[in-house]
Design a protein around this motif. Structure first.
Motif, short mmCIF file in Angstrom:
data_model
loop_
_atom_site.label_atom_id
_atom_site.label_comp_id
_atom_site.label_asym_id
_atom_site.label_seq_id
_atom_site.Cartn_x
_atom_site.Cartn_y
_atom_site.Cartn_z
N ILE A 192 9.98 5.58 31.47
CA ILE A 192 9.84 4.15 31.22
C ILE A 192 8.42 3.80 30.77
CG2 ILE A 192 9.94 1.87 32.27
CD1 ILE A 192 12.19 2.97 34.09
N ALA A 193 7.41 4.32 31.48
CA ALA A 193 6.03 4.04 31.09
C ALA A 193 5.67 4.78 29.81
CB ALA A 193 5.08 4.44 32.21
N SER A 194 6.12 6.03 29.69
CA SER A 194 5.78 6.84 28.52
C SER A 194 6.45 6.34 27.25
CB SER A 194 6.17 8.30 28.77
OG SER A 194 5.49 8.81 29.90
N VAL A 247 30.99 6.31 31.71
CA VAL A 247 29.96 6.43 32.75
C VAL A 247 28.58 6.57 32.11
CG1 VAL A 247 29.11 7.83 34.66
CG2 VAL A 247 31.57 7.46 34.38
N ALA A 248 28.49 7.46 31.12
CA ALA A 248 27.21 7.72 30.46
C ALA A 248 26.70 6.47 29.75
CB ALA A 248 27.36 8.87 29.47
N LEU A 249 27.60 5.72 29.10
CA LEU A 249 27.19 4.54 28.36
C LEU A 249 26.67 3.45 29.31
CD1 LEU A 249 26.94 3.47 25.52
CD2 LEU A 249 29.24 2.50 25.73
N GLU A 277 21.91 0.40 31.37
CA GLU A 277 20.99 0.04 32.46
C GLU A 277 19.59 0.56 32.18
OE1 GLU A 277 22.88 1.70 35.86
OE2 GLU A 277 24.41 0.11 35.99
N PHE A 278 19.52 1.78 31.61
CA PHE A 278 18.21 2.37 31.32
C PHE A 278 17.51 1.63 30.19
CE2 PHE A 278 15.46 5.87 29.67
CZ PHE A 278 14.75 6.10 30.85
#
Length: 282
Positions: A169-171, A202-204, A209-210
């Motif tokens: 997230i930071a990178s 599930v992956a989607l 969310e990510f």
């Protein structure tokens, strides 16, 4: 972005990297730092003005000729009219290319390394790897590897391969910098493999969310199935005609690297597209 390091051995690949770094410097106002390393197995890293102990006079004379030749070629390149619109600095060093690149990144607080690579494969890759591979694994800043000449220097489509690691997230901010510079669309992709399979639904959901955590605009979420992460990233990038592949690396070393390898290093070695990497542990 204030300082961009460009290693050069005056090869075609190094020229392609310098051209790419020049374009980035024009967009960001960064200075370029050109480094040329005279390889010497007896030392690790030293500035050419430092003392280098050589056992034989013939070795000393040979090294002095190499230093003088390298100095002239570096100065000619750095003062070329083609780069008169940016600040270009020069560094000539002796020893291991990797160790000298590592040292100058720390000494001068480099924000980005742009370097050319031919990649490697088979026995050569297993036994010795490449300087680019080592830099990708250990660098304390993002690394952009260039394999071929960029025809239009336009990055309209970026493939970002994610492992959904919170440290990303930071990178990910460096990817957003490149997106903003070029007005690019980002394809955020998760590679489904037999050993790490998830149903698309599930992956989607996890990707959605990510992506919210990444706080990114102008993107598309994709799931791509393949036998391995490396192959999936490369083939997906081909499918969407990506101008750049971006991904993180855990920078494994020692036994863990020998056993597990690095997906980022494998992609750098086997794709012909530019690859932007950064080490999560840095």
């Amino acid at each position: 972005m204030k300082r961009i390091l460009v290693p050069t051995d005056f090869s075609d690949q190094a020229k392609y990297a310098l051209d790419a770094a020049h374009r980035i410097a024009l967009k960001t106002g960064a200075a370029l730092v050109l480094i040329h390393v005279i390889e010497d197995a007896t030392v690790t890293s030293v500035h050419y003005t430092g003392e280098v102990e050589l056992p034989e006079m013939t070795d000393r004379l040979f090294m002095m000729r190499m230093i003088e030749k390298g100095k002239k070629k570096l100065e000619k390149l750095a003062t070329s009219e083609a780069f008169s619109d940016i600040v270009v600095e020069q560094e000539l060093r002796i020893g291991s290319p990797y160790h000298n690149i590592r040292d100058i990144v720390s000494e001068q607080e480099v924000d980005l390394v742009v370097m050319g690579t031919k990649g490697s494969s088979g026995v050569e890759e297993f036994l010795i790897g490449s300087n680019a591979e080592k830099v990708v694994r250990h660098a304390k800043c993002p690394v952009l590897t260039i394999h071929e000449e960029l025809q239009n220097h336009s990055l309209e489509t970026i493939v970002y391969a994610t492992a959904l690691d919170e440290d990303e997230i930071a990178s990910f901010e460096v990817v957003k910098i490149f997106q903003a510079m070029y007005g690019a669309k980002i394809n955020i992709v998760r590679i489904n493999t037999p050993n790490n399979f998830q149903p698309d639904r599930v992956a989607l959901k996890e990707l959605e969310e990510f992506a919210e955590k990444l706080k990114v605009d102008n993107y598309e979420l994709r799931i791509f199935n393949d036998n391995s992460e490396e192959e999936g990233i490369i083939y997906f990038a081909e499918q969407v005609k990506a101008d750049l592949i971006a991904m993180a690396t855990h920078g494994r070393t020692g036994l863990s690297h020998l056993l597990g390898g690095s997906i980022a290093e494998d992609v750098v070695n086997h794709t012909r597209r530019p690859v932007l990497t950064y080490s999560l542990k840095k």
